[in-house]
Design a protein around this motif. Structure first.
Motif: not given
Length: 135
Positions: A8, A11, A14, A18, A33, A122-123
Motif C-alpha cells: 500500500g 507508488n 498503487n 489504479q 494492502a 497506504c492510499m
C-alpha cells in the motif's frame, strides 16, 4: 473472489491498482494492502508469514482466487488473464519460464521504491471505489 494484495505504500503498486480499477469495467477485482489486518490474516491462513518491511512476502503482489494464492509473476499473469483486453498478455507471459519471470519480478521489486518512490502511508480509496477495498 478475485482479490489482489499489494504494498500500500509503493507508488508502483498503487499505480498498478489504479490501472486495474480503470480497466476492470465489471468490477471483478477487490483489493487489500499488505499492511492491513485482512491481508495478514489471509496470508497466515495460506501459510505465508506475516509480512514486514524486510520480508519477501512484503515485496510481492498476491492474487487470491478464493481457493489458491498466487504470487509474483504468476499473480500478475492471472490478473492479466481476467482483465478485459489483457488476457493475451497473461497467455504470452506464461510462455516465459517461471524462473525467468520471477527473477525479473524480484529485480523490479527490489528497486521499486528507488525507481518509483514510496508513500508515507497506504492510499485512501475514494468513496466511489471504497467498497472494493478490504482492511
Amino acid at each position: 473472489m478475485h482479490l489482489i494484495l499489494f504494498d500500500g505504500v509503493c507508488n508502483l503498486c498503487n499505480g498498478f491498482v489504479q490501472f486495474i480499477i480503470k480497466k476492470d469495467r465489471l468490477q471483478l477485482f477487490e483489493f487489500a494492502a499488505l499492511q492491513s489486518e485482512f491481508a495478514h490474516t489471509l496470508l497466515s491462513e495460506q501459510g505465508v508469514p506475516k509480512p514486514n518491511q524486510q520480508s519477501e512476502a512484503f515485496d510481492t503482489v498476491y492474487y487470491f482466487d478464493g481457493e489458491k494464492l498466487f504470487d509474483r509473476s504468476d499473480a500478475i499473469l492471472k490478473i492479466c488473464e481476467l482483465l478485459p483486453g489483457y488476457a493475451w498478455l497473461g497467455r504470452l507471459g506464461k510462455m516465459c519460464p517461471k524462473t525467468f519471470r520471477d527473477t525479473l519480478y524480484k529485480f523490479v521489486s527490489s528497486k521499486r521504491y528507488a525507481l518509483f518512490g514510496k508513500r508515507d502511508s497506504c492510499m485512501l480509496p475514494t468513496p466511489e471505489i471504497m467498497s472494493r477495498f478490504r482492511s
